[in-house]
Write an enzyme that holds these catalytic residues in place. Sequence first.
Site, PDB file in Angstrom:
ATOM      1  N   GLU A 430      -3.129   1.940  -5.915  1.00 16.03           N
ATOM      2  CA  GLU A 430      -2.190   1.268  -6.926  1.00 16.03           C
ATOM      3  C   GLU A 430      -2.754   0.955  -8.694  1.00 16.03           C
ATOM      4  O   GLU A 430      -2.513  -0.516  -7.963  1.00 16.03           O
ATOM      5  CB  GLU A 430      -1.756   0.144  -5.678  1.00 16.03           C
ATOM      6  CG  GLU A 430      -0.870   1.207  -4.701  1.00 16.03           C
ATOM      7  CD  GLU A 430      -0.700   0.071  -3.524  1.00 16.03           C
ATOM      8  OE1 GLU A 430      -0.626  -0.998  -3.713  1.00 16.03           O
ATOM      9  OE2 GLU A 430       0.387   0.811  -2.736  1.00 16.03           O
ATOM     10  N   GLU A 506      -1.609   5.354   2.008  1.00 15.05           N
ATOM     11  CA  GLU A 506      -1.224   4.755   3.046  1.00 15.05           C
ATOM     12  C   GLU A 506       0.077   4.063   3.470  1.00 15.05           C
ATOM     13  O   GLU A 506       1.177   4.615   1.934  1.00 15.05           O
ATOM     14  CB  GLU A 506      -1.136   3.743   1.614  1.00 15.05           C
ATOM     15  CG  GLU A 506      -2.339   2.277   2.448  1.00 15.05           C
ATOM     16  CD  GLU A 506      -2.309   1.336   1.504  1.00 15.05           C
ATOM     17  OE1 GLU A 506      -3.232   1.182   0.285  1.00 15.05           O
ATOM     18  OE2 GLU A 506      -1.216   0.266   0.645  1.00 15.05           O
TER      19      GLU A 506
HETATM   20  C1  GAL Z   1      -0.610  -2.236  -0.731  1.00 13.26           C
HETATM   21  C2  GAL Z   1      -1.901  -2.074  -0.848  1.00 13.26           C
HETATM   22  C3  GAL Z   1      -2.949  -2.285   0.137  1.00 13.26           C
HETATM   23  C4  GAL Z   1      -1.807  -3.670   0.783  1.00 13.26           C
HETATM   24  C5  GAL Z   1      -1.197  -3.408   1.058  1.00 13.26           C
HETATM   25  C6  GAL Z   1      -0.248  -4.255   2.131  1.00 13.26           C
HETATM   26  O1  GAL Z   1       0.118  -1.963  -1.417  1.00 13.26           O
HETATM   27  O2  GAL Z   1      -2.501  -0.705  -1.638  1.00 13.26           O
HETATM   28  O3  GAL Z   1      -4.336  -2.852  -0.395  1.00 13.26           O
HETATM   29  O4  GAL Z   1      -2.460  -4.931  -0.709  1.00 13.26           O
HETATM   30  O5  GAL Z   1      -0.124  -2.572  -0.116  1.00 13.26           O
HETATM   31  O6  GAL Z   1       0.882  -4.022   2.690  1.00 13.26           O
END
Ligand code: GAL
Length: 814
Positions: A430, A506
Site C-alpha cells: 500500500e 491482504e
Molecule cells: C492494511 C494495511 C495493513 C493494516 C491493515 C489493517 O491496509 O496494509 O498494514 O494496516 O490495513 O486493516
Amino acid sequence: MRRSYPFKTFLLLLFFVTTTLTVSSQQRTEVLLTDGWKFSKGNNDASFAKDFNDRAWKTVTVPHDWAIEGPFDKEIDKQMVAIVQNGESKPSEKTGRTGALPYIGEAWYRNSFSIPASTKGKQVILQFDGAMSEPKVYLNGVKVGEWNYGYNYFYIDITDHILAGQKNVLAVHLNNQPKSSRWYPGAGLYRNVRLITKDKVSIEQWGVSITTPEVSKAFAKVNIKTRLSATGAKLVTQILDNKGRLVMSDTAKTFFGNAADQNIKISNPDLWSPETPYLYTAVSKLYQGNKLLDEVTTRFGVRSISYVAGTGFSLNGTVRKFKGVCLHHDLGPLGTAINVAALRRQLMILKDMGCDAIRSSHNMPSLEQLELCDELGFMFLAETFDEWAKAKVENGYHRFFQQDAEKDVVNLVKATRNHPCIVMWSSGNEVPDQFGAEGVKRAKWLQEIFHREDPTRPVTVGMDQVKATMASGFGALLDIPGLNYRVHLYHEAYKAFPQGMLLGSETASTVSSRGVYKFPVVKAKNKTYSDFQSSSYDLECCDWSNVPDDDFVMQDDKPWVIGEFVWTGFDYLGEPTPYDESWPSRSSYFGMCDLAGIPKDRYYLYRSRWNTEKPTLHLLPHWNWEGREGQTTPVFAYTNYESAELFLNGKSLGVQKKSKDTPQNRYRLMWMDVKYEPGTLKVVAYDKAGKAVAEETKVTAGKPYRIVLDPDRKQIVADGKDISFVTASVVDKNGNPCPTTHERLNFEVTGEGKFKAVCNGDATSLEMFDQPTMKLFSGKLVILVQSTRKEGKMMLKVKGRSLKSAEVALTSGK
Ligand code: GAL
C-alpha cells in the site's frame, strides 16, 4: 534457505566479562553471539564505542527486545495524525498505534569476546539478521559498518579490525525515531548476531544459489551457482537426501571468474510442498589439492512454481490457491525478540487451521521463520517495504528509500533465495507511490532488481489504490497484481490488468476479541463499544475491508483469483483499530488468534474451509448469559459439514443447511432467533446422506471452581531458549469451562525452568507480560515457561484467590 552452517558444535566459554569463542581448527565456524551482552538505553555517548567500563550496564542475551518490558504508556509515540490510507482526512490523537511500549530512543549494546590466535589470517564476518534500528557497528572503537533498515539482514567484513588472540569489543548503537512505524517495531538486537570465520579462499557469504529449473517425477535438474572469494580452488558439491545419505556428487568443471555453475541431476526426486516438505542438503566443499578449505551446507527443496494467465498458480504442476495469512513479526508477550519455539508454535496452530502460506507483512522475515516454513511446509510471500519514497509516517522508510532500497532488496534475495518456501516476493505494501508517474517507475525499478537477483520468482505489490493503479499502469506492470481488500473491484481489476490473475494480497481485516460477543448481531463497519472490545460473531470489519465470507465467494467462484492472505493470523502489538483513539487499547483485533495465540472463533471459520483433512464443527457463542434470559442470542456453527441441527436443552431449534442465498449462509450455519435460556446447547452435524456424524456442546457453567493447565509441550530442550506454552483456564465443579471469568492468577516456576511471560489476549490490558500475575481474559490466558541450560524437571504452579490451584510438571532435556 538455510545458509552456511558450521558442521561441528561450538563451545562458548564464559569468562568474567569476556566471552572466549572457541573456534577450532575447522575451516569455517559460525557462532551466535548470544551471551554476555551489556545494554544501556537512552545515552548517546561516543565513548561507549571504545574502551569503556560497562560493568554497571544491564546484562542481556540476544535476541533482545528492550521495549517489551514496558510499561505501557499512553504518551509513548502518541500521534496526531490523519491515517490517509484508512480514509481519514482530519488528524486525531492516536494512542497505542505502535503498541505504547518504550521503543523510541537510542541505546547501546556491547559485547567483549576473544577469538583464538589461530584465527589470524582468516576472514571474519559479522552478520546481523536484523537490528532495530539504524545500527551503527563499532569494533574496538572503529566504526566498521551501518545499516538503516531495522528489518534487514546485513554483514560486515571485519577481517581488518578483529584482533586474533586478544579481547575484542563489539559495540552497536541503535536509534529508533518516534513516528517511524505503523505498528510495534520492537527495539534492539532482536534477531541473531553471527560471527563467521573462514579461510580467505572460501565460499562467499550468501554465495550459494540453488534453483531447480526442471522438475518432473522422473528427474530434477538442480542448478547450483557458487561464488568464491578467489580463483584456483576445486569445488565439489554433494547432494544429500533428508536422511543425510549421498544422492549425487559433482565436481565443478567450469568457472566463470570466481563463480562456478553446476547442474546436478536427481532421479525420482522427492518434491517439496506444504503437504510433503521434503528437504535436500547441498554440501559445497572447496579444496586446494587435498586440503579442505571451506565447507558450506545449504538446505533446499525440489519444487516448481508457475503463474499462468487463466490457470493461476501451480506448485509442482498442480493448481492451488494460497490459503494464507499475513503476520507481523512480534511474538506477542515476547515482543520482537525472535524465539524458535514461539515461531514454531504459531506455525503449528496455523497448520491445524489448514493454512499453507505466510506473508511477512510488511518487511523481511526472520531467517528462523523461513527455516521453519521450509520444514513444516508453508509457502511464503516475502515482503520488503511499507513505504517507498512517499511517507506514510513522518520518520518511516521513505527517509532511506532512494539510497537504500536496492541494497535492501539485494540482501533479502541473497540471504533467503534458497528457501523453497518462498514462492513470491513483494516489493511493497500500500505504498503511497501508487499515485503518480514516479511511483510507476519505482515499481518497475524494484521489480527489475528482484528479477536480476532472482529470475525464478514473481513480484507483487499489495495495492489498495486499485483505481489509480489501473489508470497509471502501475498494476499492469507487476508480475502479479495484489489487491488489498477492494473485493468489489476484483472484476474490474481482472479486466483492466493484463496478467490474467489476481492475488488477494491482504483480505478481511475483520475484528474480534476472543470470547466477547455483542448484541444485536448485525454486520457493521468500524463498530465500537464502550469496553473497547469487538464482537466475535465476525461480522465487524473496517471501512476499507470486508468480512471473510466476501473473500470466500471470490476465492471459490473465480479461477483467476489465486488465493488470499488474511489480515492477520495472530493479533499483534500496535494498530488497535477500531480503537486507535481509545486508550488503553494497545494491540490489534485483527487476528484469527489473539495475542496469546489462542484461537478466536474466526479461526474455525477458516479451518472449516481450509483444513480438508480433519472435520471442523465449532459452536458459538459461549452459553453463560446471565441476565439475557429470553433475549435473542444468535448461535453460529462453523463447519465443513453441509447441515446441522441445533438443540437447546434437548429441544430442536431446527436444521440449518448451507445455501448460496448470502455469503454468510454459504459459509456459516446460523440460528438467528435463539432465545437464551441456561442449560445445554448442542449442535449435531449431518453428512450429505443426512446421517448424524458429529456433535458439539456448550454448557452454562456454574461458579468458577478450579484452574486447568494445558501445556503445548511437556518436554522441552534444555537450551535456555525453548518454551512450553501453558494455557490456563477455569472450570466449574463439573469440569465445564467458565468463559466469562476474569479472575487474577499468580504463577510460580520452580526447578530447571523459569517464568518467562504471560498473556491473556486482552487488547486493552496494561498488565506487563513479564510479571508473574495476570487476570484471565474470557476465562483464559497463556503462561510461557522457559528452560534453563540445565536438564531437569520444572514445576509451574498457578493460583487464584477463589480457585482451586493447579500445577503441571515439565521436563527439559538435550
Ligand atoms: C492494511 C494495511 C495493513 C493494516 C491493515 C489493517 O491496509 O496494509 O498494514 O494496516 O490495513 O486493516
